[in-house]
Design a protein around this motif. Structure first.
Motif, mmCIF file in Angstrom:
data_model
loop_
_atom_site.group_PDB
_atom_site.id
_atom_site.type_symbol
_atom_site.label_atom_id
_atom_site.label_comp_id
_atom_site.label_asym_id
_atom_site.label_seq_id
_atom_site.Cartn_x
_atom_site.Cartn_y
_atom_site.Cartn_z
ATOM 1 N N UNK A 69 0.846 -1.194 0.000
ATOM 2 C CA UNK A 69 0.000 0.000 0.000
ATOM 3 C C UNK A 69 0.881 1.243 0.000
ATOM 4 N N UNK A 70 0.325 2.332 -0.468
ATOM 5 C CA UNK A 70 1.033 3.605 -0.452
ATOM 6 C C UNK A 70 1.029 4.271 -1.811
ATOM 7 N N UNK A 71 1.209 5.594 -1.841
ATOM 8 C CA UNK A 71 1.119 6.340 -3.096
ATOM 9 C C UNK A 71 2.223 6.019 -4.098
ATOM 10 N N UNK A 72 3.339 5.456 -3.638
ATOM 11 C CA UNK A 72 4.436 5.185 -4.546
ATOM 12 C C UNK A 72 4.485 3.770 -5.085
ATOM 13 N N UNK A 73 3.531 2.931 -4.694
ATOM 14 C CA UNK A 73 3.584 1.515 -5.105
ATOM 15 C C UNK A 73 3.412 1.329 -6.603
ATOM 16 N N UNK A 74 2.566 2.146 -7.234
ATOM 17 C CA UNK A 74 2.313 1.972 -8.661
ATOM 18 C C UNK A 74 3.592 2.133 -9.470
ATOM 19 N N UNK A 75 4.436 3.087 -9.084
ATOM 20 C CA UNK A 75 5.677 3.330 -9.821
ATOM 21 C C UNK A 75 6.668 2.186 -9.655
ATOM 22 N N UNK A 76 6.541 1.425 -8.553
ATOM 23 C CA UNK A 76 7.478 0.341 -8.264
ATOM 24 C C UNK A 76 6.933 -1.032 -8.627
#
Length: 217
Positions: A69-76
């Motif tokens: 979870x978290x706002x940066x997960x999509x980029x990773x």
């Protein structure tokens, strides 16, 4: 007169004998046997079969984990998919957003230690977190193996910590000092650092990518 009586007696005797003879010769009608009462065949009762019980939503398959979870997960996402079966030190090197941390781990000589550790949690600063440190300070830290090792160990705690384990917790790090966690659920901060992507699993660790480098107080 005697002849008449004798004749009558003979006639009566003959009549009685004939009746008896007829009685003997005439068979008594046989009584038909009553039909046997036949019980209808009873079909065997169907076997009781217990209905299959579907697992409740709360039950999880062994080994399964919650999604990061978290706002940066999509980029990773593309990097995270391939590290679940990798040990922690190796896993860090395969996430492009953690390349500076991975470089620091190698310079500090800690990659093998993280790979062989049993059940740890790593608060991993993303590249932007290192970029936020003044260049002179960052270069000095990266050049000092002992100080770098202490700084990295300050980001590692024993045990695989789920978000529920972190809520309001005070955690002792492998460096010896403590980290303070505030918030609950997916809204957590670690010494003021926000989680960019949390609950990322490797074969021996849980990783929380954070937006600041945590420095021992």
């Amino acid at each position: 007169m005697k002849r008449v009586l004798l004749a009558a007696a003979l006639a009566l005797t003959a009549s009685t004998a004939g009746t008896a003879h007829a009685s003997v010769l005439t068979p008594t009608p046989e009584t038909s046997p009553s039909p046997e009462a036949t019980m209808p065949e009873t079909s065997p009762a169907p076997e009781d079969t217990a209905p299959e019980v579907s697992p409740s939503p709360d039950e999880t398959t062994p080994g399964a984990t919650a999604s990061p979870f978290g706002p940066g997960c999509a980029a990773m996402e593309s990097n995270l998919a391939g590290i679940a079966d990798k040990p922690a030190g190796t896993a860090l090197s395969e996430v492009s957003e953690l390349s500076t941390l991975s470089d620091a781990v190698k310079k500090a000589g800690l990659e093998e230690k993280l790979n062989s550790a049993k059940d740890i949690t790593i608060f991993a600063p993303e590249n932007k977190a290192f970029d936020a440190i003044p260049k002179e300070t960052r270069d000095k830290l990266m050049a000092d193996k002992d100080q770098l090792a202490k700084a990295i160990n300050y980001h590692v705690v024993e045990g695989k910590k789920a978000p529920a384990d972190l809520a309001g917790a005070t955690l002792k790090t492998m460096q010896g000092a403590e980290l303070t966690v505030k918030g609950s659920g997916e809204d957590l901060t670690i010494n003021g650092a926000k989680i960019v992507c949390g609950d990322v699993h490797t074969s021996n660790a849980v990783v929380y990518v954070v937006d600041k480098v945590l420095m021992p107080q």
